[in-house]
Design a protein around this motif. Structure first.
Motif, PDB file in Angstrom:
ATOM      1  N   LYS A  69       0.815  -1.203   0.000  1.00 22.54           N
ATOM      2  CA  LYS A  69       0.000   0.000   0.000  1.00 22.54           C
ATOM      3  C   LYS A  69       0.858   1.265   0.000  1.00 22.54           C
ATOM      4  N   GLY A  74      -2.548  10.213  -0.642  1.00 23.59           N
ATOM      5  CA  GLY A  74      -3.973   9.919  -0.671  1.00 23.59           C
ATOM      6  C   GLY A  74      -4.524  10.057   0.718  1.00 23.59           C
ATOM      7  N   GLU A  81      -7.575   1.585   1.482  1.00 23.79           N
ATOM      8  CA  GLU A  81      -7.510   2.960   1.031  1.00 23.79           C
ATOM      9  C   GLU A  81      -6.056   3.384   0.872  1.00 23.79           C
ATOM     10  N   ARG A 123     -14.139  -4.505  -9.543  1.00 20.99           N
ATOM     11  CA  ARG A 123     -15.486  -3.936  -9.575  1.00 20.99           C
ATOM     12  C   ARG A 123     -16.538  -5.026  -9.784  1.00 20.99           C
ATOM     13  N   THR A 138     -15.256  -0.285   1.374  1.00 17.90           N
ATOM     14  CA  THR A 138     -14.559   0.730   0.586  1.00 17.90           C
ATOM     15  C   THR A 138     -14.605   0.280  -0.872  1.00 17.90           C
ATOM     16  N   PRO A 139     -15.292   1.005  -1.745  1.00 15.68           N
ATOM     17  CA  PRO A 139     -15.415   0.572  -3.146  1.00 15.68           C
ATOM     18  C   PRO A 139     -14.052   0.496  -3.836  1.00 15.68           C
ATOM     19  N   PRO A 140     -13.978  -0.255  -4.923  1.00 12.52           N
ATOM     20  CA  PRO A 140     -12.716  -0.362  -5.674  1.00 12.52           C
ATOM     21  C   PRO A 140     -12.194   1.015  -6.092  1.00 12.52           C
ATOM     22  N   HIS A 141     -10.906   1.216  -5.930  1.00 18.35           N
ATOM     23  CA  HIS A 141     -10.281   2.493  -6.250  1.00 18.35           C
ATOM     24  C   HIS A 141      -8.824   2.236  -6.617  1.00 18.35           C
ATOM     25  N   PRO A 142      -8.243   3.067  -7.479  1.00 18.09           N
ATOM     26  CA  PRO A 142      -6.843   2.866  -7.874  1.00 18.09           C
ATOM     27  C   PRO A 142      -5.885   3.222  -6.764  1.00 18.09           C
ATOM     28  N   VAL A 143      -4.776   2.483  -6.688  1.00 18.22           N
ATOM     29  CA  VAL A 143      -3.668   2.795  -5.776  1.00 18.22           C
ATOM     30  C   VAL A 143      -2.477   3.110  -6.668  1.00 18.22           C
ATOM     31  N   THR A 148      -5.722  -1.930  -8.138  1.00 18.25           N
ATOM     32  CA  THR A 148      -6.998  -1.462  -7.618  1.00 18.25           C
ATOM     33  C   THR A 148      -7.328  -2.238  -6.352  1.00 18.25           C
ATOM     34  N   ALA A 150      -9.977  -2.743  -2.756  1.00 14.36           N
ATOM     35  CA  ALA A 150     -11.303  -2.559  -2.171  1.00 14.36           C
ATOM     36  C   ALA A 150     -11.331  -3.288  -0.842  1.00 14.36           C
TER      37      ALA A 150
END
Length: 282
Positions: A69, A74, A81, A123, A138-143, A148, A150
């Motif tokens: 991570k 961010g 996250e 997703r 926590t919805p899928p999101h780019p790192v 991605t 979640a």
């Protein structure tokens, strides 16, 4: 997988000596420099001769992962996250990534080891989690460019994370001393768990080429009945008794003494900050 800790430097010292890990601090560009984190003693599996390394193979959906991570700035927060630069360390064994330590920014957050499951489409899997009665926390999101992430929970509330790889594939090493070996779900309803995870990860668990490193058992088999359902990360060691001695010397605690399982001899411990994990001897 990653540990959510209040004191990442204390985690560096504990896990560096217990498993022989070295560490690199993540930065804004996603690069990190490896640094010494400590060396093991007689109870440290990393002090043993290294096993031959198996050829790398593509990860299957449902395989546990170490996403690595905090590779760009961010919002700091829950597992899954992106984290602020400088709040996370990537752990290495023999130069290969094996885990991450992430600093908690909210004292109300649990001190835990989080399990990530590999997926080619975070997703789509998140939608299937919802359809199966689970929750997407926590919805899928780019790192960054790494992948991605979640965070989700099953119908009984056991929390796990998803990792859709981009530039970072996950573990560089596993199934050898000092690395991830197994993830066990402790649940109150094993039949419901079979149905939920069997639907999400059917091929990885039951397909013709399945080689799962994930199982489930009733909570009451090992823990008090009131313990909430949860995942327990297992790290492989050559000598569980010697490793327990090292845990105690470093300020950790033995939560459950060694016991036999279908996948090896295990003991549940926690680090000096309270993050629980298991030591597994095979």
């Amino acid at each position: 997988m990653e540990a959510q800790l209040s004191d990442v430097e204390a985690g560096r010292r504990f896990y560096g000596e217990l498993f022989g890990w070295t560490f690199g601090q993540t930065g804004e560009d996603g690069e990190d420099g490896e640094s010494d984190g400590g060396s093991g003693d007689a109870g440290d599996p990393a002090s043993e001769p290294e096993r031959p390394k198996e050829p790398e193979r593509p990860k299957e959906p449902g395989k546990a992962e170490q996403p690595g991570k905090a590779e760009r700035p961010g919002k700091a927060g829950r597992p899954g996250e992106p984290q602020q630069p400088g709040t996370s360390l990537r752990a290495y064994l023999e130069g290969e990534p094996v885990a991450a330590l992430v600093r908690k920014t909210d004292g109300r957050m649990p001190t835990v080891w989080s399990v990530y499951f590999h997926t080619p489409d975070a997703r789509a899997l998140a939608e299937r989690i919802r359809a199966g009665g689970g929750q997407v926390v926590t919805p899928p999101h780019p790192v960054g460019e790494l992948g991605t992430a979640a965070l989700a929970a099953d119908p009984e509330g056991a929390v796990f994370a998803l990792w859709e790889p981009g530039g970072h594939r996950g573990f560089g090493r596993r199934h050898e001393p000092g690395t991830f070996a197994w993830a066990e779900l402790y649940t109150r309803d094993t039949e419901a768990a079979n149905a939920f995870y069997g639907d999400l990860f059917h091929d990885a668990l039951f397909g013709p080429d399945a080689d799962p490193d994930f199982g489930r058992a009733p909570v009451s088999d090992v823990f008090p009945a009131e313990m909430p359902p949860h995942f327990l990360v297992h790290f492989l060691v050559r000598d569980v008794e010697a490793a327990l001695g090292t845990v105690a010397r470093l300020g950790g605690r033995v939560r459950v003494p060694p016991f036999e399982t279908s996948y090896g001899r295990a003991a549940v411990v926690s680090d000096g900050q309270g993050a629980s994990f298991a030591l597994l001897q095979r």
